[in-house]
Design a protein around this motif. Structure first.
Motif, PDB file in Angstrom:
ATOM      1  N   MET A   1       1.804  50.179   7.899  1.00 33.88           N
ATOM      2  CA  MET A   1       2.745  50.104   6.804  1.00 33.88           C
ATOM      3  C   MET A   1       3.983  49.332   7.281  1.00 33.88           C
ATOM      4  N   LYS A   2       4.370  48.359   6.529  1.00 34.15           N
ATOM      5  CA  LYS A   2       5.519  47.539   6.874  1.00 34.15           C
ATOM      6  C   LYS A   2       6.798  48.187   6.346  1.00 34.15           C
ATOM      7  N   ARG A   3       7.774  48.254   7.221  1.00 35.95           N
ATOM      8  CA  ARG A   3       9.041  48.877   6.862  1.00 35.95           C
ATOM      9  C   ARG A   3       9.976  47.845   6.251  1.00 35.95           C
ATOM     10  N   LYS A   4      10.698  48.219   5.242  1.00 32.16           N
ATOM     11  CA  LYS A   4      11.645  47.331   4.580  1.00 32.16           C
ATOM     12  C   LYS A   4      12.866  47.127   5.477  1.00 32.16           C
ATOM     13  N   LYS A   5      13.272  45.862   5.635  1.00 31.79           N
ATOM     14  CA  LYS A   5      14.446  45.576   6.461  1.00 31.79           C
ATOM     15  C   LYS A   5      15.708  45.953   5.709  1.00 31.79           C
ATOM     16  N   THR A   6      16.604  46.608   6.406  1.00 31.13           N
ATOM     17  CA  THR A   6      17.871  46.995   5.803  1.00 31.13           C
ATOM     18  C   THR A   6      18.985  46.176   6.435  1.00 31.13           C
ATOM     19  N   PHE A   7      20.173  46.325   5.898  1.00 32.12           N
ATOM     20  CA  PHE A   7      21.336  45.635   6.447  1.00 32.12           C
ATOM     21  C   PHE A   7      21.595  46.072   7.883  1.00 32.12           C
ATOM     22  N   LYS A   8      21.336  47.324   8.163  1.00 34.51           N
ATOM     23  CA  LYS A   8      21.515  47.850   9.518  1.00 34.51           C
ATOM     24  C   LYS A   8      20.590  47.128  10.504  1.00 34.51           C
ATOM     25  N   ASP A   9      19.364  46.886  10.112  1.00 41.37           N
ATOM     26  CA  ASP A   9      18.423  46.152  10.962  1.00 41.37           C
ATOM     27  C   ASP A   9      18.893  44.711  11.173  1.00 41.37           C
ATOM     28  N   PHE A  10      19.332  44.067  10.097  1.00 37.68           N
ATOM     29  CA  PHE A  10      19.845  42.708  10.201  1.00 37.68           C
ATOM     30  C   PHE A  10      21.023  42.646  11.157  1.00 37.68           C
ATOM     31  N   LEU A  11      21.945  43.581  11.033  1.00 34.54           N
ATOM     32  CA  LEU A  11      23.128  43.621  11.897  1.00 34.54           C
ATOM     33  C   LEU A  11      22.734  43.855  13.354  1.00 34.54           C
TER      34      LEU A  11
ATOM     35  N   ASN B   1      21.141  40.593  14.851  1.00 38.79           N
ATOM     36  CA  ASN B   1      21.963  39.386  14.884  1.00 38.79           C
ATOM     37  C   ASN B   1      23.407  39.631  15.328  1.00 38.79           C
ATOM     38  N   ASN B   2      23.697  40.762  15.935  1.00 39.05           N
ATOM     39  CA  ASN B   2      25.077  41.081  16.277  1.00 39.05           C
ATOM     40  C   ASN B   2      25.667  40.125  17.311  1.00 39.05           C
ATOM     41  N   ASP B   3      24.875  39.603  18.239  1.00 38.51           N
ATOM     42  CA  ASP B   3      25.413  38.676  19.227  1.00 38.51           C
ATOM     43  C   ASP B   3      25.800  37.343  18.588  1.00 38.51           C
ATOM     44  N   VAL B   4      25.007  36.883  17.642  1.00 37.41           N
ATOM     45  CA  VAL B   4      25.324  35.631  16.940  1.00 37.41           C
ATOM     46  C   VAL B   4      26.567  35.821  16.071  1.00 37.41           C
ATOM     47  N   ILE B   5      26.635  36.947  15.386  1.00 39.94           N
ATOM     48  CA  ILE B   5      27.789  37.237  14.533  1.00 39.94           C
ATOM     49  C   ILE B   5      29.059  37.316  15.379  1.00 39.94           C
ATOM     50  N   LEU B   6      28.982  37.946  16.537  1.00 37.81           N
ATOM     51  CA  LEU B   6      30.142  38.051  17.420  1.00 37.81           C
ATOM     52  C   LEU B   6      30.575  36.678  17.928  1.00 37.81           C
TER      53      LEU B   6
END
Length: 57
Positions: A1-11, A14-19
């Motif tokens: 079963m595939k889990r839906k990506k949430t904003f928390k997963d995205f963050l 990608n936190n190193d790129v955002i920083l």
């Protein structure tokens, strides 16, 4: 079963790129804000060095 990506997963993924982007934006804003002072700095060095030379005489 595939889990839906949430904003928390995205963050989390990608936190190193955002920083890095945030650091570049802040640095750019500081440079633009202080550009006048940065461009006049060689004149300040020239004035200070000529003053020191006159005081040594």
């Amino acid at each position: 079963m595939k889990r839906k990506k949430t904003f928390k997963d995205f963050l989390y993924e990608n936190n190193d790129v955002i920083l890095a982007v945030a650091i570049l934006v802040v640095t750019g804003l500081i440079v633009v804000w202080r550009l006048g002072v940065i461009m006049h700095y060689p004149e300040t060095i020239d004035i200070n060095s000529s003053t020191q030379t006159e005081q040594q005489k």
